[in-house]
Design a protein around this motif. Structure first.
Motif: not given
Length: 156
Positions: A29-30, A34-35, A142-150
């Motif tokens: 996921l990372a 967050e490329p 964290f915010k990038a992962i959260e945005a992906y899930i949303v």
């Protein structure tokens, strides 16, 4: 050797279960979310479980290695230790992150709580600014992962 500890809490509208599953899939996921930071994350030993050693290659070419120390599926928690790294690790023996995703009854969301323990070779060379920078980087990821899930509610 000196030890510096930081505590970070980030509220989220995403459930603890989904965030925990996403962080267990950090390797895949990372680099996706967050490329600009993460080029690749590979397992050197293991399959992601306890005892796994993974190597992260950043876009700038620097690399870090970490171990997976603990995973608790019932309490949505995990611990990892960075044991090798780029320039920022020059004055550190290791950095251990204890992450916990705590359910929130109020909005079906959660709170991401992470305690980071920096074992410093020379405490004079590891400042509060270094720790703040690391915490800000943690928040960004964290915010990038959260945005992906949303954006992808069925992903995890």
């Amino acid at each position: 050797m000196a030890v510096v500890t930081t505590e970070l809490e980030i509220p989220s509208s995403v459930s603890a279960s989904k965030l925990f599953k996403a962080f267990l899939d950090f390797r895949n996921l990372a680099p996706k979310v967050e490329p600009e930071s993460f080029k690749a994350i590979d397992y050197i030993k293991g399959d992601g479980g306890i005892g796994t050693i993974q190597q992260t290659t950043m876009v700038d070419g620097s690399k870090t290695k970490l171990t997976v120390d603990a995973i608790d599926h019932n309490n949505f928690s995990l611990s990892t230790t960075i044991i090798e790294g780029g320039e920022w690790m020059d004055n550190l023996e290791s950095v251990t992150h204890h992450a916990n995703f705590v359910p929130s009854a109020a909005n079906d969301g959660s709170t991401y709580k992470v305690s980071s323990v920096y074992k410093c070779k020379d405490p004079a060379k590891f400042t509060e600014e270094n720790a703040k920078f690391a915490d800000e980087y943690t928040k960004k990821t964290f915010k990038a992962i959260e945005a992906y899930i949303v954006a992808n509610p069925n992903a995890y």
